[in-house]
Design a protein around this motif. Sequence first.
Motif, PDB file in Angstrom:
ATOM      1  N   ARG B  12       0.795  -1.215   0.000  1.00  0.00           N
ATOM      2  CA  ARG B  12       0.000   0.000   0.000  1.00  0.00           C
ATOM      3  C   ARG B  12       0.834   1.275   0.000  1.00  0.00           C
ATOM      4  NH1 ARG B  12      -5.076  -0.083   3.798  1.00  0.00           N
ATOM      5  NH2 ARG B  12      -3.606   1.073   5.090  1.00  0.00           N
ATOM      6  N   GLN B 500      -9.616   0.885   3.558  1.00  0.00           N
ATOM      7  CA  GLN B 500      -9.760  -0.154   2.545  1.00  0.00           C
ATOM      8  C   GLN B 500      -8.648  -0.174   1.514  1.00  0.00           C
ATOM      9  OE1 GLN B 500     -11.806   2.382   3.083  1.00  0.00           O
ATOM     10  NE2 GLN B 500     -13.967   1.794   3.077  1.00  0.00           N
ATOM     11  N   GLY B 501      -7.702   0.734   1.631  1.00  0.00           N
ATOM     12  CA  GLY B 501      -6.582   0.695   0.690  1.00  0.00           C
ATOM     13  C   GLY B 501      -6.868   1.340  -0.645  1.00  0.00           C
ATOM     14  N   SER B 505      -5.397   0.400  -4.341  1.00  0.00           N
ATOM     15  CA  SER B 505      -6.169  -0.363  -5.326  1.00  0.00           C
ATOM     16  C   SER B 505      -6.566   0.527  -6.498  1.00  0.00           C
ATOM     17  CB  SER B 505      -7.398  -1.009  -4.687  1.00  0.00           C
ATOM     18  OG  SER B 505      -8.132  -0.072  -3.934  1.00  0.00           O
ATOM     19  N   ASN B 664      -6.695  -6.236  -5.727  1.00  0.00           N
ATOM     20  CA  ASN B 664      -5.519  -6.489  -4.901  1.00  0.00           C
ATOM     21  C   ASN B 664      -5.861  -7.552  -3.866  1.00  0.00           C
ATOM     22  OD1 ASN B 664      -3.461  -6.414  -2.924  1.00  0.00           O
ATOM     23  ND2 ASN B 664      -2.994  -4.272  -3.397  1.00  0.00           N
ATOM     24  N   ILE B 667      -5.441  -6.824  -0.146  1.00  0.00           N
ATOM     25  CA  ILE B 667      -6.454  -5.956   0.430  1.00  0.00           C
ATOM     26  C   ILE B 667      -7.773  -6.698   0.637  1.00  0.00           C
ATOM     27  CG2 ILE B 667      -7.882  -3.920  -0.049  1.00  0.00           C
ATOM     28  CD1 ILE B 667      -5.409  -2.561  -1.146  1.00  0.00           C
ATOM     29  N   GLN B 671      -9.811  -7.345   4.134  1.00  0.00           N
ATOM     30  CA  GLN B 671     -11.223  -7.035   4.341  1.00  0.00           C
ATOM     31  C   GLN B 671     -11.984  -8.241   4.883  1.00  0.00           C
ATOM     32  OE1 GLN B 671     -12.897  -3.975   3.945  1.00  0.00           O
ATOM     33  NE2 GLN B 671     -10.735  -3.433   3.993  1.00  0.00           N
TER      34      GLN B 671
ATOM     35  N   HIS C  98       0.805  -6.366   5.119  1.00  0.00           N
ATOM     36  CA  HIS C  98      -0.522  -5.720   5.111  1.00  0.00           C
ATOM     37  C   HIS C  98      -1.157  -5.757   6.501  1.00  0.00           C
ATOM     38  CE1 HIS C  98      -4.145  -3.919   3.771  1.00  0.00           C
ATOM     39  NE2 HIS C  98      -4.872  -5.006   3.633  1.00  0.00           N
ATOM     40  N   GLN C 101      -4.647  -1.291   8.155  1.00  0.00           N
ATOM     41  CA  GLN C 101      -5.761  -0.904   7.286  1.00  0.00           C
ATOM     42  C   GLN C 101      -6.067   0.565   7.553  1.00  0.00           C
ATOM     43  OE1 GLN C 101      -9.089  -3.603   6.720  1.00  0.00           O
ATOM     44  NE2 GLN C 101      -7.713  -5.372   6.849  1.00  0.00           N
TER      45      GLN C 101
END
Lengths: 206, 777, 162
Positions: B12, B500-501, B505, B664, B667, B671, C98, C101
């Motif tokens: 990200r 949410q990136g 994305s 992605n 991501i 989620q 990751h 968030q």
Amino acid sequence: MKIDGEYIFDGPREQVWEVVRDPEVLAAALPGTQKLEQTGENEYEGVMNVRIGPVGGVFSGKVIISDEEPPESLTLTVEGRGNPGFVKGSGRVNLSDQGDHKTLMKYNGDLQIGGRLASVGQRLLDTTSKSMIRQGLEALNDALQAREAARIEGGEVDYTPPTETKFMAAVTKDMFGQMFSSPTAKWVVIAVVLIVIVIAAVILTL
Amino acid sequence: MTKKFIGKRILRNEDPRLLTGGALFVDDVDIPGMLHAAFLRSDYAHAHLRSIDVSAARERPGVVAVITAEDMGDEWQPGPPLVSPPPTVENVLFNSRTQVPLVKDKVRHAGEPIVLVIAESRYIAEDAVEDIIVDLEPLDAVVDLEKALEPDSVLVHDDLDSNLAAHLVQKKGDYATIRENADLLIKRRIVIDRGAAVAMENRGIVAQWDPKSQHLTVWDTTQAPIPIRNGLAARLGLSEHQVRVIAPFVGGGFGPKMMMFYPEEMLIPWISIKLNRPVKWIEDRRENFYATTQEREQIHEAEMALTRDGRILGVSDVILHDSGAYDPYGLTIPLNTQCHAMGAYDVPNFFSEVTVIFTNKTLTTPVRGAGRPQGIFVVERLLDLAAKELGIDPIEIRKRNFIPPESFPYDHQIIDQAFATLIFDSGNYRPALEKAADMIDFEQFVKVDQPRLRAEGRHVGIGIVSFVETTGVGPYEGARVTVEASGKINVATGVGTQGQGHFTSFAQIVAEQLGVDVSDVHLVTGDTSAFHWGTGTFASRGAVVAANAINASALAVRQKILKLASEILEAPEEELELEGGKVRVADVPRISISLGELAVLANPLRGAVEPGTEPGLEATAYFGPKYGGTAFGAHAMIVEVDTETMMVEIKRYTVVEDCGTVINPLIVEGQIHGGVSMGIGNSFYEKLVYDENGQLLNASLADYLIPSATEMPHIEVSHQETQSPLNPLGSKGAGEAGAIPVPSLFAQALEDALYDYDLEIMEMPLSPNRLFELLHE
Amino acid sequence: MRKLTDVGVSVNGTNYNRSVEPRLLLSDFLRHELGLTGTHVGCEHGVCGACTVLFDGKPVRSCLMFAVQANGHEIITVEGLGTIEQLHPLQESFREAHGVQCGFCTPGILTTLIPFLEENPNPDEDEIMHAISGNLCRCTGYQHIVEAVKLAAQKMSPVDEV
């Protein structure tokens, strides 16, 4: 929240009744009471400092006595409001002679609680309120005995009500006492301490 | 065309700022001369406001203003209704009542704001709140949904003759007749309790009015900066271009930050203009439990009619839905519930009646799932019970009822939350369910492991459920893509972002079209001065609607690039390729020009721009789907229950997710993990407890339990991609999927684990206490 | 006018001297008095962990402390761990796995992990989950965070493959 319990007073029923019906004695018995005035035949208004754990503040409200059947029973209706929230409820108080200069008081009632007290104080409400009631009744009992003594000796009533600090210390000790009697005591105590810290923080910032 | 960026696990762009504490959240905004707001909120859930005495508060040093409803005069007005009832359904009854900025005559839920205090610091403002004396005459509170409709019930809104907020019936086929011919009828009452979103960041607003430029800037933790801008401008009598709303980094949205025109959102900008000073209000956690919207509470009387080989003939679902004290959000949540009460199945007959009720509790507006989990809970539970009675296993019964791949697009003939007919665009359900079962070694567990562990006296159970999720609804989103002289690409769009990136994305999509590095794409979103057409982040639509708008505008820029480069490089467009930030002739790569140089050439210092063309390498495009795509998933889990402590341990958890084209995967997985953790909370730990006076009894994180790391299982995720025919990217949404099926999964797995207790779980959430009660009933 | 008290504290290696009200929370002091807004406030009752900072090397809830209690002590906040140009290996790992968030809980988790990794250079998944069990995250479900920590442990104390 249901409130019920029993307590044995060291005095005859008529004297207990007198003490319960005497606003000055009541005001003195419950430390934190800043004011308790009779505003009607069966109505009292008052201002009281209340602390449930670290949630505390000034409550103002009234107490109404009804359905009296002296010296046996009465109904107490309470309504109070303050910064920490509100309290409303009623309960029936019953006195019965146990002989040997002892009176058994039985009380049962329903208390509705709202505001900060209700939303963050749930875990402490039950134990603390039980304890506060018991300490209050003990103070009333001491007052009763002091009056009895003064009456017999014909002198001044020699009674010093407990200070707020002493009262709250007794309540806290009570709570911890109850805790230590169980095998899971250690974890309950730690949990309570943590909760008290948590609620202290809440109150600090509310 | 093999994809270079789309579908890749790109790291990200926004992370370094977030990781070093350098990202701006609303409470980080600090403006010289800024004042702070605090609210006096009602302790009572239902009460007449008799009088307010603010004199002591006004006298406190450091207090700048104390405002009541009366002080607002004509400027006091309730918030706007956000969603009207669906015009496409007949006989909808809807009583619109919206939230007020400050209580005027009556308090309708605990926590409703009564007085606004503005002071030099939040500490002083809170001190002043304690100085205020409010005289409230308490009334009985409306809390129970069924009692609320009784003729002698107290009314939340006195100008109505009942607590009915709305009523709506939807039908497909003829359920009443078909049930007469059914071999099996499963009828149950299902109760779902309230839950909150609990984003880690509470809400907040900073408003700054500049009288010299006559311009208002508002920082708001909102998921919808553009509608907020438009609404604020209208309410404050300003032109839209005089208002700029910025949703900076937002610490989690999950739905309640999509609710618009909260009292605080209406008041803070207004008071900052009145006082001519910047004003900040930050919600504290306890306020969040009262003043930020909640969701989930519904009571269902549901029935499923089946043939003896487990084919669903029809579903009937009569729903009571709790709106809380007001209903600004229309019928969105209950419509979602209805649209998911048929699950992923081919259900020929459907009847659903929704009654929405006003209560003296905090408003309900969508929270991750937004009514879908409840619908899925109903259909999956009824199906599971049917499976037990008919002796069919849970996987098989689902396979027998899935909408087959050849039946798409599948028209359900009822109306969805976007007022369009509910049509599932595409799907391939069987392989996904089978894969989820495979991943968890379903057969092995049921045939070998479970019997062995049961023989040891252990209560282990397995569950598997399927679900659908309507996503990607309109109306539309837009985006503008610009190639800058530096060669970097600038993208502006309107949707807010809450983790949410999007910064990544969306950049991947542009990188794919323009042949640049993802890190060279700079995205601006959530700032109305950068882009001001659009709605917001909700209903799992960011990666569908905004992404497709971005794709469309990137494509338009790509075409401009090719056209201009073709002239400059003197080569036909078909022979050109975009790679590494350059345009070059495919076979003769040394003939090339960088995008930056091209951008400069596209903005002539001399020579006119031809009519019908524009300067620069820039394009704006919009995307508005006719209806939203439907994602699908299957979740499976193995649990063990300790029958002494009633604690549940999740041993394994598998997910198969089909959200069409995945932009992605890193991501999307994030989620799903997050959604599942919320679902686990909704199933076993989280419940907002209200007493009969409308008092919330657990308004702190110490008593409202959201899952921590030790409650979470390891989640194995597998992707399936059944593309959506509704948009060029082929994508569907994925933001809420993780949360939707979890309660149904919990119920099935727990019933299986506690097989010797003959348990039926028809409620959510559970808890160790509640499980104990159910086992000993 | 409330009485002010002097506070002298070292934050991320820099000394600060201020006069503050005794009731000012440490979290508010760091964020608004010193402008170090990386430390976030999620609940103000010590449960969520977003406000965690290092106090003489130990993780504490800055929302449960007063600024005056920090007088004469050393504090490390997330700003002291790394910069955008030069991320701490733990921060790098969070990015690679990751583990971020919305980023609101992240600073509190990072500061919690620093002393943990010093004492446990090679933790297993269970140990990591317990270490962060006092930090609430609503976005990630914790899985990628645990991956990030494993990755960081590898980077910070590489275990040689035999």
